[in-house]
Design an enzyme around this catalytic site. Structure first.
Site, short mmCIF file in Angstrom:
data_model
loop_
_atom_site.label_atom_id
_atom_site.label_comp_id
_atom_site.label_asym_id
_atom_site.label_seq_id
_atom_site.Cartn_x
_atom_site.Cartn_y
_atom_site.Cartn_z
N ASN A 16 -18.86 43.88 37.39
CA ASN A 16 -19.98 43.61 36.60
C ASN A 16 -20.96 42.89 37.35
OD1 ASN A 16 -21.87 42.76 34.56
ND2 ASN A 16 -20.47 41.18 33.83
N LYS A 18 -24.03 42.37 36.52
CA LYS A 18 -25.10 41.53 35.86
C LYS A 18 -26.40 41.89 36.39
CE LYS A 18 -21.65 38.11 35.55
NZ LYS A 18 -20.94 36.50 35.21
N HIS A 105 -20.42 40.51 26.19
CA HIS A 105 -20.03 39.73 27.30
C HIS A 105 -20.43 38.13 26.75
CE1 HIS A 105 -20.59 37.46 31.11
NE2 HIS A 105 -19.74 38.40 31.55
N GLU A 107 -22.27 35.97 28.02
CA GLU A 107 -23.89 35.90 28.41
C GLU A 107 -24.59 36.41 27.36
OE1 GLU A 107 -23.64 37.14 32.47
OE2 GLU A 107 -22.41 35.49 32.97
N GLU A 177 -12.29 36.46 28.78
CA GLU A 177 -13.17 35.84 29.76
C GLU A 177 -13.43 34.33 29.58
OE1 GLU A 177 -15.38 38.65 32.69
OE2 GLU A 177 -16.74 38.31 30.95
N GLY A 183 -18.18 32.18 36.82
CA GLY A 183 -19.27 31.89 37.75
C GLY A 183 -19.19 30.34 38.24
N SER A 223 -14.34 34.04 37.72
CA SER A 223 -13.92 33.55 39.05
C SER A 223 -12.95 34.20 39.69
CB SER A 223 -13.81 31.88 39.04
OG SER A 223 -15.13 31.56 38.55
P1 PGA Z 1 -17.54 35.85 37.73
O1 PGA Z 1 -17.94 37.05 36.44
O2 PGA Z 1 -16.33 36.69 38.28
O3 PGA Z 1 -18.82 35.60 38.54
O4 PGA Z 1 -17.04 34.68 37.15
C1 PGA Z 1 -17.21 37.43 35.57
C2 PGA Z 1 -18.03 38.05 34.48
O5 PGA Z 1 -18.68 37.46 33.84
O6 PGA Z 1 -17.66 39.06 33.91
#
Ligand code: PGA
Length: 265
Positions: A16, A18, A105, A107, A177, A183, A223
């Site tokens: 992903n 983003k 997601h 976000e 998630e 992140g 992460s």
């Molecule tokens: P990350 O993001 O691996 O940077 O923690 C995962 C995601 O948001 O899908």
């Protein structure tokens, strides 16, 4: 819990990106990634890449003849067309080569007001447009600390899959998630991921029956790195990962895929 390891669905390691990568960066990524990549021996698709929309056609073009990789979007609208400024339909995504869409997601849920209802409509529309839908669920830090993970995940899952009857299951993938892990460099422990994902598996089995519920992929996201994917992906109910930060560098993402594949054999 799965009755036997042979029933474990094939894993998927999905990038992903983003809101990252200009076209020139996406091109360098693909060139390098292709120089490292080899498909699974059975050529089954186990890698996904969700670039920003501006790079999707280019990434698709660069990876076009490569077996085992699918390219997708980070969202999709639930209508076919119309007065919806800023939105993109399933058919439009399909036209530029998308094969899946990430939906709901955290976000999108936290910063852009996406609701379970909207997620369910988007997921349905994606699958109707012959895209796979990666539906994301996961609790906030406070909810985790207050022991509300299962409550939150159950509400999100049931709401997000509303109206997705059995005929949609071929196109459905779930991603757990935890928001506190995204992140932050603080991935869930394999025990936590497995506990929640086994719970999700039980819910899916209740909703769709044992056989169908056990066939669905449940990804872990938050992460993930080449060093922690091994322990995570070897859990019985973790069928690969949705990968943010570690998917932006081709060598790191490839390392993660290789390690994840190894433990998922
Ligand atoms: P990350 O993001 O691996 O940077 O923690 C995962 C995601 O948001 O899908």
């Amino acid at each position: 819990m799965l009755e036997n390891a042979a029933m474990k669905p094939n894993p998927l390691f999905c990038a992903n990106w983003k809101m990252n990568m200009l076209q020139s960066e996406a091109k360098s990524f693909c060139e390098k990634f292709l120089s490292l990549y080899s498909p699974r021996p059975d050529a089954a698709v186990d890698v996904g890449i969700a670039p920003p929309l501006t790079c999707l056609p280019l990434v698709k073009e660069l990876l076009r003849d490569t077996p085992g990789i699918m390219v997708g979007s980070q969202n999709v609208h639930w209508l076919l067309s119309g007065a919806h400024t800023g939105e993109v339909s399933g058919a439009m995504l399909k036209e530029v080569g998308a094969e899946f869409a990430i939906i709901g997601h955290s976000e999108r849920r936290q910063f852009y007001g996406e609701t379970d209802k909207g997620v369910s409509l988007r997921a349905k529309a994606a699958i109707d447009a012959e895209l796979k839908a990666i539906v994301c669920v996961g609790e906030l830090r406070e909810e985790f600390e207050q022991g509300k993970t299962e409550l939150v995940v159950e509400t999100q899952l049931k709401g997000s899959l509303k109206g997705l009857t059995e005929q949609y299951l071929d196109g459905l993938i779930i991603a757990y998630e935890p928001v506190w892990a995204i992140g932050t460099g603080l991935a869930a422990t394999p025990e936590i991921a497995e506990k929640v994902q086994a719970f999700i598996r039980r819910l899916l089995c209740e909703m769709y029956g044992e056989k169908q519920g056990n066939l669905l992929k449940i990804l872990y996201g938050g992460s993930t790195t080449p060093s922690n994917i091994g322990e995570l992906a070897s859990q019985p109910n973790v069928n690969g990962g949705l990968v943010g930060g570690a998917s932006l560098k081709p060598d790191v993402f490839w390392e993660l895929i290789k390690t994840g594949r190894e433990v998922s054999k």
